[in-house]
Design an enzyme around this catalytic site. Sequence first.
Site, PDB file in Angstrom:
ATOM      1  N   CYS A  24      -9.408  38.379 -30.637  1.00  0.00           N
ATOM      2  CA  CYS A  24      -8.453  37.283 -30.455  1.00  0.00           C
ATOM      3  C   CYS A  24      -7.143  37.804 -29.866  1.00  0.00           C
ATOM      4  CB  CYS A  24      -8.207  36.521 -31.750  1.00  0.00           C
ATOM      5  SG  CYS A  24      -7.091  37.317 -32.882  1.00  0.00           S
ATOM      6  N   ASP A  29      -4.598  39.587 -31.413  1.00  0.00           N
ATOM      7  CA  ASP A  29      -3.424  39.782 -32.267  1.00  0.00           C
ATOM      8  C   ASP A  29      -3.796  40.634 -33.465  1.00  0.00           C
ATOM      9  OD1 ASP A  29      -1.463  38.148 -30.922  1.00  0.00           O
ATOM     10  OD2 ASP A  29      -2.604  36.409 -31.589  1.00  0.00           O
ATOM     11  N   CYS A  60       0.830  38.685 -28.633  1.00  0.00           N
ATOM     12  CA  CYS A  60       1.648  37.931 -27.699  1.00  0.00           C
ATOM     13  C   CYS A  60       3.043  37.704 -28.266  1.00  0.00           C
ATOM     14  CB  CYS A  60       0.972  36.603 -27.391  1.00  0.00           C
ATOM     15  SG  CYS A  60       0.856  35.554 -28.833  1.00  0.00           S
ATOM     16  N   CYS A  73      -3.626  30.775 -33.628  1.00  0.00           N
ATOM     17  CA  CYS A  73      -4.080  32.130 -33.335  1.00  0.00           C
ATOM     18  C   CYS A  73      -3.003  33.183 -33.555  1.00  0.00           C
ATOM     19  CB  CYS A  73      -4.615  32.217 -31.917  1.00  0.00           C
ATOM     20  SG  CYS A  73      -3.321  32.291 -30.686  1.00  0.00           S
TER      21      CYS A  73
END
Lengths: 383, 129
Positions: free
Chosen positions: B38, B40, B63, B107
Amino acid sequence: MEQRIYLDHAAAMPVHPGVARFCRQFPEGFAGNPSTLYQEGLEAQEAIFRAREKVAALIGANAPDSIIFTSGATESNNIAIRGTALRNQRAGKAVVLSAIEHISVLNPAKDLQKSGFVLTLVPVDRYGTIDLDALGAVTPETVVTSVHYANNEIGTIEPIREVAEIVHDRGGLLHVDATDAAGRIPIDVERDGIDLLTLSGNQLGGPDGVGALYIRPGVRVQPVLVGGGQERGLRPGTENVFGIACMGEAARLAGEEMPEESRRLRAIRDRLIAGITEIEEAYLTGHPTERLPHHASFRFSRIEGESIQLAMNMLGIAVATGSACTSRTLEASHVLLAIGLAHDEAHGSMIATLGRGNNVDQVPRIVEATRETVKRLRAITPL
Amino acid sequence: MAEQVGYSQKVMEHFMNPHNVGVIENPDGYGKVGNPVCGDIMEIFIKVKDDVIEDIKFRTFGCGSAIATSSMVTDMARGKTLDEAMKITRDDVATELEGLPPRKMHCSNLAADALHSAIEDYRSKQKKE
């Protein structure tokens, strides 16, 4: 405040000043439906005809009639894949694509599976070059094969002539998405053996909202949209006369300036690649030599692409990333996975695509900003 | 309300100058959440004294919102009792950051989970002793 440096021409190109000048020739009161026979309509028809000639000339198409105008590359790709597959399905129900096609090629092909088509994705090597042996997947049942001229995320140019030979040996049709390659490297649909070719108006330096599809005379395609009979019935609806005329001029200027401009951009690109790959654990993605002249793409270990984009933006530089976090689907780039990167590697990409506003003097600042960004984000990472 | 364009000012402040970055040697509690698929991964280290989070540090791969939420949650948890810190939710973190884009809410908003996981780690160690 230092001037911003824009390095995402593959996402959106500023309109070429020469195109803007040309567009301004259209008087404000210009109107005219090309389907009519009065003077205004004939002028519109004439403008579209000239644009067809200019676009045809850029890609070596002999007949201007072989160009139809669309709303952009996505629509052209949809017509090329769905329209060709559905029209020719009596010959077979198979479609073959390279594994790293743009989503606007992949998704119509996936959608055809619901209508009973078999879809095969041909792998690429670690540089993104298509595996020509694996093109054996093309059989007499394959109605359309689609391989892009060059990839937008990693810049790799595909061996289109070899691909075309293999596809034609098996009696198939070849569609080529040339969105990122057209106007940057010479394309000749006759020499290359291309049956259908997608172009974007914006990527040539023209406005958004217009594109084109080349269809070799004799190739049968059915429309995706149905309505009036415009664009040989393949793109019904009153023509975007202004957009089409401007795209034509963009194609003409792109062709005229290509030798000089691609040499200029290649020199900037090579300095950028040399500078950035000196950063620790920074790697070029895509092919080292067979790549678009304006395209430099990288990955950095242990950091994430959206963060790179945000941090570079704060330093005044606009770059792209293939990171999952910037995509609407939040999935890792299928291109970076297809060239063999692991998920965590595929997250840390940065893409710089050059254009008219860039020059060699910007390179040191870009390299320094990248170095600072990488350092900053690596200081936070647990990896 | 108009749809927010990009990240809030607050998110960008925490992204550009994150608070409490780093590692605590021999932490009392350690939590790690996320995975590379994903995109992270967050880890949180805590030092606990008299049931209060005395020191807290984080490291994050991810991110802008992943980094900003990590920074924010460490600010929010510092000085709180463990019970209070366990009550900090993902939504609280997002609210303190003046909102997150909708698709980032799920997320990249794992920082509260990482904090809770560090506290649980501390508590399970306490039980053993």
